[in-house]
Design an enzyme around this catalytic site. Structure first.
Site, PDB file in Angstrom:
ATOM      1  N   SER A 121      46.663  36.810   1.368  1.00 44.38           N
ATOM      2  CA  SER A 121      46.265  35.928   0.274  1.00 44.38           C
ATOM      3  C   SER A 121      47.069  34.640   0.257  1.00 44.38           C
ATOM      4  O   SER A 121      46.808  33.773  -0.582  1.00 44.38           O
ATOM      5  CB  SER A 121      46.423  36.656  -1.066  1.00 44.38           C
ATOM      6  OG  SER A 121      47.718  37.202  -1.182  1.00 44.38           O
ATOM      7  N   HIS A 142      40.042  36.399   3.772  1.00 45.62           N
ATOM      8  CA  HIS A 142      40.601  36.856   2.510  1.00 45.62           C
ATOM      9  C   HIS A 142      39.484  37.343   1.588  1.00 45.62           C
ATOM     10  O   HIS A 142      38.725  36.550   1.012  1.00 45.62           O
ATOM     11  CB  HIS A 142      41.383  35.708   1.854  1.00 45.62           C
ATOM     12  CG  HIS A 142      41.990  36.064   0.536  1.00 45.62           C
ATOM     13  ND1 HIS A 142      42.193  35.139  -0.462  1.00 45.62           N
ATOM     14  CD2 HIS A 142      42.421  37.253   0.039  1.00 45.62           C
ATOM     15  CE1 HIS A 142      42.734  35.732  -1.506  1.00 45.62           C
ATOM     16  NE2 HIS A 142      42.879  37.014  -1.223  1.00 45.62           N
ATOM     17  N   GLU A 154      37.116  34.160   1.473  1.00 43.28           N
ATOM     18  CA  GLU A 154      37.785  32.898   1.787  1.00 43.28           C
ATOM     19  C   GLU A 154      38.221  32.957   3.252  1.00 43.28           C
ATOM     20  O   GLU A 154      39.025  33.814   3.622  1.00 43.28           O
ATOM     21  CB  GLU A 154      38.986  32.756   0.853  1.00 43.28           C
ATOM     22  CG  GLU A 154      39.724  31.450   0.914  1.00 43.28           C
ATOM     23  CD  GLU A 154      40.851  31.403  -0.122  1.00 43.28           C
ATOM     24  OE1 GLU A 154      41.057  30.331  -0.706  1.00 43.28           O
ATOM     25  OE2 GLU A 154      41.521  32.434  -0.345  1.00 43.28           O
ATOM     26  N   ASN A 192      44.291  31.238  -4.510  1.00 45.41           N
ATOM     27  CA  ASN A 192      45.621  31.511  -5.051  1.00 45.41           C
ATOM     28  C   ASN A 192      46.452  30.257  -5.278  1.00 45.41           C
ATOM     29  O   ASN A 192      47.390  30.277  -6.078  1.00 45.41           O
ATOM     30  CB  ASN A 192      46.360  32.500  -4.152  1.00 45.41           C
ATOM     31  CG  ASN A 192      45.884  33.915  -4.392  1.00 45.41           C
ATOM     32  OD1 ASN A 192      45.698  34.340  -5.525  1.00 45.41           O
ATOM     33  ND2 ASN A 192      45.646  34.655  -3.318  1.00 45.41           N
TER      34      ASN A 192
END
Length: 297
Positions: A121, A142, A154, A192
């Site tokens: 992440s 991800h 992602e 994130n």
């Protein structure tokens, strides 16, 4: 190249790994699910079987399709069994050193065309790729948690990720019926990079006494239409994971605004890691009536 992917390896029998493995077998791939812990593999197998059975109960799969999907799954604790894989994705502990060691080992085992993907992440794909002799075939993939439910994947391109590797990974995600977004290889990527500072600020809001945890979460749920409050979400993700990502952001971007909140650090030091430990910001041992969240980023 995407059409050539027939056999997938998934490393890590936790919630992420088991969810990715489930996606693979439901969508027609043969999947090797690897974990060094037999108990983790047993738990993963039960989780996958139960989850697919719910699809049958909802009418989304027939019983025959469910049985066929389960036959496409093989659990193992041996890296050597992944030799036949066309694509391997790791979903192990969020540690750069551990992931690099795994990628180096896989590089010596997998066939030359195989792609190595990380479900990290926040950790640099470029640095993970440097542990291999195939940096053009290393990519970030991800998934959001739980992978069978969340619609997003992602994809992160490292400095050397080839167009062919990116295209094959995107095609695979789309076979899983996911929407794909693409990030360059900067700390935190897209999701994130935005989410974790918000969670960290929620901790600062609690730490400085601005409001109670309940009011912070209710404010964000009802005031901004978030399905979960940031502190609830942090507990679901795992406070140790949140702290790790904040440190990656701080180290990678060199800005004091990414410094982890002292309260977040203290909770992790105390072992208050969230739902997986029964206590985090909230004490789930005392409040079992809390609704289990359905999603994590």
């Amino acid at each position: 190249m995407g059409e050539m992917i027939k056999v997938i390896g998934v490393i890590g029998g936790g919630q992420m790994g088991s969810g990715i493995a489930q996606l693979g077998i439901v969508h027609g791939f043969h999947v090797y699910l690897l974990d060094n812990d037999p108990a983790a593999l047993g738990k993963a197998l039960h989780l996958i079987s139960s989850s697919i059975q719910r699809l049958v109960s909802k009418g989304n799969l027939s019983q025959a399709e469910r049985d066929e999907a389960m036959r496409r799954l093989r659990c193992t604790s041996s890296l050597d069994e992944l030799r036949s894989c066309d694509f391997v994705v790791e979903a192990i502990v969020e540690s750069e050193d551990v992931k690099k060691k795994l990628f180096s080992d896989l590089d010596g085992i997998l066939k030359a065309p195989a792609i190595l993907a990380s479900n990290t992440s926040s950790i640099s794909i470029t640095r993970l790729a440097s542990a291999t002799r195939r940096p053009g075939q290393v990519v970030g993939m991800h998934f959001m948690n739980p992978p069978p439910v969340m619609k997003l994947v992602e994809i992160i391109r490292g400095a050397d990720t080839s167009d062919e590797t990116f295209s094959a990974t995107k095609a695979l995600a789309e076979r899983f019926r996911k929407t794909v977004i693409c990030s360059n290889d900067y700390s935190g990527f897209i999701v994130n990079r935005i989410l974790m500072p918000m969670i960290n600020e929620a901790f600062y809001t609690l730490y400085t006494g601005v409001a109670t945890k309940e009011d912070i979460d209710t404010g964000m749920k009802l005031g901004t239409n978030h399905p979960m409050g940031p502190l609830e979400l942090a507990d679901f993700i795992g406070l140790d994971v949140c702290l790790s990502i904040m440190r990656v952001l701080q180290d990678g971007l060199g800005d004091a605004k990414y410094a982890p909140c002292p309260l977040l650090v203290q909770y992790v030091d105390a072992g208050r890691l969230g739902r997986k430990r029964g206590i985090g910001v909230y004490d789930y041992r005392k409040t079992p009536e809390l609704v289990k969240p359905s999603a994590q980023l």
